[in-house]
Design a protein around this motif. Structure first.
Motif, short mmCIF file in Angstrom:
data_model
loop_
_atom_site.label_atom_id
_atom_site.label_comp_id
_atom_site.label_asym_id
_atom_site.label_seq_id
_atom_site.Cartn_x
_atom_site.Cartn_y
_atom_site.Cartn_z
N LYS A 89 49.27 47.57 53.88
CA LYS A 89 49.81 46.53 53.01
C LYS A 89 49.20 46.59 51.62
CE LYS A 89 46.52 42.88 54.34
NZ LYS A 89 46.39 41.52 54.94
N ASP A 90 49.95 46.06 50.66
CA ASP A 90 49.45 45.89 49.30
C ASP A 90 48.65 44.59 49.22
OD1 ASP A 90 50.94 48.11 48.75
OD2 ASP A 90 52.37 47.11 47.41
N VAL A 91 47.86 44.49 48.18
CA VAL A 91 47.23 43.21 47.84
C VAL A 91 48.16 42.52 46.85
CG1 VAL A 91 45.24 42.07 46.79
CG2 VAL A 91 44.92 44.12 48.21
N ILE A 92 48.64 41.32 47.21
CA ILE A 92 49.57 40.58 46.36
C ILE A 92 49.17 39.11 46.36
CG2 ILE A 92 52.00 40.12 45.82
CD1 ILE A 92 52.73 42.31 47.87
N ASP A 93 49.02 38.54 45.18
CA ASP A 93 48.64 37.13 45.11
C ASP A 93 48.88 36.62 43.69
OD1 ASP A 93 47.78 34.68 45.93
OD2 ASP A 93 45.77 35.33 46.55
N PHE A 94 48.85 35.33 43.56
CA PHE A 94 48.91 34.72 42.23
C PHE A 94 47.55 34.86 41.56
CE2 PHE A 94 52.28 32.20 44.39
CZ PHE A 94 53.32 32.54 43.56
N ASN A 95 47.57 35.21 40.30
CA ASN A 95 46.38 35.23 39.47
C ASN A 95 46.68 34.28 38.31
OD1 ASN A 95 43.94 35.89 38.23
ND2 ASN A 95 44.88 37.59 37.11
N SER A 96 46.30 33.03 38.49
CA SER A 96 46.75 31.97 37.59
C SER A 96 48.27 31.91 37.65
CB SER A 96 46.25 32.23 36.16
OG SER A 96 46.59 31.14 35.31
N ASN A 97 48.97 32.16 36.55
CA ASN A 97 50.43 32.04 36.56
C ASN A 97 51.13 33.40 36.49
OD1 ASN A 97 50.73 29.19 36.75
ND2 ASN A 97 50.03 29.02 34.62
N GLU A 98 50.46 34.41 37.01
CA GLU A 98 51.09 35.71 37.13
C GLU A 98 51.01 36.16 38.58
OE1 GLU A 98 49.05 38.77 34.96
OE2 GLU A 98 47.18 38.53 36.08
N VAL A 99 51.88 37.09 38.96
CA VAL A 99 51.79 37.72 40.27
C VAL A 99 51.07 39.05 40.08
CG1 VAL A 99 53.04 38.56 42.28
CG2 VAL A 99 53.97 36.66 40.96
N LEU A 100 49.93 39.19 40.71
CA LEU A 100 49.15 40.42 40.63
C LEU A 100 49.35 41.19 41.93
CD1 LEU A 100 47.01 42.06 38.99
CD2 LEU A 100 45.28 40.86 40.33
N PHE A 101 49.69 42.46 41.84
CA PHE A 101 49.95 43.25 43.04
C PHE A 101 49.41 44.67 42.84
CE2 PHE A 101 53.48 43.52 40.13
CZ PHE A 101 53.85 44.86 40.13
N TYR A 102 48.86 45.22 43.90
CA TYR A 102 48.40 46.60 43.82
C TYR A 102 48.19 47.19 45.21
CZ TYR A 102 43.72 44.56 44.53
OH TYR A 102 42.62 43.86 45.03
N HIS A 103 48.22 48.50 45.24
CA HIS A 103 47.87 49.27 46.44
C HIS A 103 46.73 50.19 46.04
CE1 HIS A 103 48.96 50.99 50.44
NE2 HIS A 103 48.29 52.03 49.95
#
Length: 761
Positions: free
Chosen positions: A174-188
């Motif tokens: 799975k990727d790491v996906i979460d809100f970072n304040s008011n943005e969606v931060l995602f990465y593998h």
């Protein structure tokens, strides 16, 4: 030349008439992702469509390789507008081809809105700009099917580098996906151990493992989805095209007439993901500060379209010929979306694959990351057809990712040779990973212990090492066409030649006392003529390649030592072989061979790509005999996928056949977007299908032989055409044919006009 009036003057080469009718416009929404429209730039590709009143975008970026060496999407975006202008029937979606962006317009109950989607050519950022006549609210979601670990189905492993050799219960992490304040931060973030390690162990390369280039180790790819005046709005779940997903939603703080969203992407090999996050943040700050990105991108597209073009029967939209010219332009645009990528455009879909259920309805449960024949795996015979068209179209920036791909792998290929056979030279296989070693499954998972570890235990691929020469040819043609100094590439080309020289002497010495035959030539056995004629002696593809590469190499600036070696090697290269069909002499696939394994016609490789035979060249009758009388050439003839019969017909001056096959290749695809061909032998969109179509069309209009420029060597004169293409010595040729007469001919520089030969029949 004296029968028509020539105009030689400096002019704006890409006229409005050559391009004005090529925008793709839809007035109804799409049923699903298969009816999407390509959009992109730099190294970002997007599939854009509106379905049931919602805007969808699949996003891809070259270089998103996971631990399994699959080429992963950057996600899917979904945009909803409130009130919704797409809820009614007043709708328009348009690819603005010259400008390189897509718009979707709608009107419903007095609310009008236009959404513009574009990619920054110079930074990995995709933009969504919304303008409406009334204040509206916007909800935008970043959707991912990689929100959880997935056990990969047997078939889905064909989309990565394990293929049929995958370990049991292989997993896409799975990727790491979460809100970072008011943005969606995602990465593998790949771990230190990937399929690279399994391949190295399998293939006995562990003694040099630390010296090998490894692009997968701790590679982080991903980015951020955000918008000015957008706030986090929670998560949701759903299912699209048989695949479950999770959505991270953003919503506008307040209703407004203008909204903007950005998807900012970043790839890097890092031990610490914090470093990757810092680099991403720095990139975002630069994006926010730059107010000229769109203008700069527009300028790039303007320059791109000014380089070359082909427009056929521009006033006859209902004709197949107009369609062929338009689709040539559309596919060139698709290729341009990876002009600045670190990695080449893949033949099996490029950056524009969608949910696989719309390509392969038999296999269920495949995620949108799937494509047949791998993501980080490169099949040279297919890749070359994607990149050869860029020579005559003058798209040298687009070509660099493919050339750099090979240059990066030279050391790994040379280490293969050293480990297995203790001699020099770079050994490249046909199906090769992005780290230069053979594919895990294709190498052979059930190899006998006695089998040569340097050879793939595979009926199709064994001893097929000569396909790298076609990329050597591209390097040499860059110098020939542009005058560029390629001294940095000369050692690579010589290393590829040296492998064949030293390896086949090595094999000969194992069989007997002599390294060469009685004529002082190499005995190129065992070899391969494409994947079709196997266990060959003096394969036509190898002999033609070595002869051509060496002769062209000798016209470059070599050192004394390099020149002496290359000249001596030319004397060791054997001659082409010939055979008879009903009393007609034809080019043979090899001196001898043991079996036929595929459906290719390597007998005609001396015509293309190697240019030994062709219009206005000695031996044309023999090449024509091969086309007309060789039973396997006739049997294998087709326009589908990577078949290149249309190119050979053009090179042989067979006007009727060249047009028939090329027009079949470049006719509208079976999908909504005209240039989404395939799957052919591969996937959708089939990029080697489009590439071979482009090459054939170019060769019908313009061929070169040294400094000679052959104009209309295989063109049906009843078809109006206006084109601009490139020739050697920094030359461009623009010509317009109307009603069978040439009404415009511009050759730059002007002194090259003496080299033009009219071949119009």
């Amino acid at each position: 030349m004296k029968h028509f009036f020539l105009f030689f003057f400096i002019a704006i080469s890409f006229t409005v008439s050559a391009q004005q009718n090529y925008d793709v416009v839809w007035t109804t929404q799409s049923k699903n992702a298969s009816a999407s429209m390509p959009c992109g730039g730099g190294d970002i590709g997007m599939n854009v469509w509106v379905e049931k009143g919602e805007l969808f975008i699949y996003v891809a970026r070259s270089g998103n390789f996971d631990e399994n060496n699959a080429l992963m999407k950057s996600g899917r975006l979904r945009v909803k507008l409130f009130p919704n202008p797409f809820a009614g029937t007043n709708f328009k979606q348009q690819l603005h081809l010259q400008q390189g962006y897509v718009t979707a317009e709608g009107e419903h109950n007095g609310t009008k809105a236009t959404v513009k989607i574009w990619a920054d050519v110079f930074r990995p950022v995709a933009h969504i700009e919304i303008n409406s006549n009334k204040k509206i609210n916007v909800e935008a979601a970043y959707e991912s099917w990689r929100y959880r670990d997935r056990v990969i189905t047997t078939r889905e492993n064909w989309g990565n580098s394990w293929k049929w050799g995958a370990p049991k219960n292989n997993v896409y992490k799975k990727d790491v996906i979460d809100f970072n304040s008011n943005e969606v931060l995602f990465y593998h973030h790949n771990s230190s151990e990937t399929i690279f390690d399994a391949v190295v162990k399998q293939q006995g390369m562990e003694t040099v493992k630390e010296q090998l280039y490894n692009p997968l180790k701790q590679l982080a790819f991903g980015g951020s989805f955000s918008g000015k005046n957008f706030i986090a709005a929670g998560t949701d779940t759903g299912r699209y095209a048989q695949t479950d997903f999770k959505a991270w939603k953003l919503k506008s703080k307040t209703a407004a007439k203008q909204h903007g969203l950005q998807l900012t992407l970043h790839n890097a090999q890092v031990n610490d993901i914090t470093v990757w996050k810092q680099s991403l943040d720095s990139l975002q700050q630069k994006v926010k500060a730059d107010k000229t990105a769109f203008q700069q991108t527009q300028q790039w597209w303007k320059q791109f379209w000014s380089r070359s073009f082909i427009a056929i029967d521009p006033l006859q939209k209902k004709r197949r010929s107009w369609e062929v010219g338009r689709n040539y332009q559309l596919f060139r645009y698709m290729l341009a979306c990876n002009a600045r990528g670190e990695w080449p455009t893949k033949f099996n879909g490029g950056l524009f694959t969608v949910a696989p259920i719309y390509t392969d309805t038999i296999n269920k449960g495949l995620t949108p990351d799937y494509r047949n024949w791998g993501g980080g795996l490169h099949t040279a015979q297919n890749q070359r057809l994607v990149y050869f068209p860029m020579i005559k179209s003058g798209d040298w920036d687009l070509l660099q990712p493919q050339l750099n791909f090979y240059l990066r792998l030279q050391k790994n290929a040379e280490l293969r040779t050293k480990v297995y056979w203790k001699h020099n030279g770079a050994c490249f296989t046909e199906q090769m990973e992005n780290f230069g070693l053979p594919n895990f499954a294709e190498y052979g998972t059930k190899r006998p212990d006695y089998f040569d570890k340097g050879v793939e235990y595979n009926a199709w691929l064994e001893y097929e090492w000569d396909t790298v020469f076609e990329f050597c040819l591209m390097m040499l043609q860059e110098a020939e066409y542009t005058g560029k100094d390629i001294s940095d590439k000369i050692p690579f080309i010589i290393s590829c030649l040296q492998f064949f020289d030293e390896h086949y002497q090595y094999l000969a010495k194992q069989r007997g006392a002599k390294a060469l035959d009685g004529n002082g030539h190499l005995v190129l056995y065992p070899g391969s003529a494409a994947e079709t004629f196997k266990m060959t002696n003096n394969s036509v593809t190898t002999v033609a390649a070595m002869q051509t590469i060496i002769k062209q190499l000798l016209s470059t600036n070599l050192s004394i030592e390099q020149k002496q070696y290359v000249e001596s090697l030319l004397k060791r290269v054997p001659s082409l072989s010939y055979q008879q069909f009903n009393g007609h002499t034809t080019i043979a696939p090899a001196k001898t061979w043991e079996r036929i394994n595929n459906v290719e016609s390597p007998q005609l490789y001396p015509v293309f790509p190697w240019g030994i035979f062709g219009v206005g060249k000695p031996g044309l009758d023999t090449a024509l005999n091969t086309w007309h009388y060789d039973t396997s050439v006739i049997k294998f003839r087709s326009h589908i996928g990577w078949k290149q019969d249309n190119i050979w017909a053009a090179r042989l001056g067979l006007t009727e056949e060249a047009w028939r096959l090329t027009s079949l290749k470049l006719q509208n695809s079976e999908r909504r977007f005209p240039a989404f061909w395939g799957p052919g032998f591969d996937w959708v969109p089939d990029h080697n299908w489009g590439g071979s179509g482009m090459i054939g069309l170019q060769e019908m209009l313009l061929q070169t032989d040294g400094q000679r420029i052959l104009l209309f060597p295989a063109w049906p004169k009843e078809k109006d055409v206006h084109f601009k293409l490139h020739a050697p010595s920094k030359t461009t040729v623009e010509a317009e044919l109307k009603d069978g007469k040439i009404i415009k001919l511009i050759v730059l520089p002007e002194e090259r006009k003496k080299d033009v030969e009219l071949k119009l029949n």
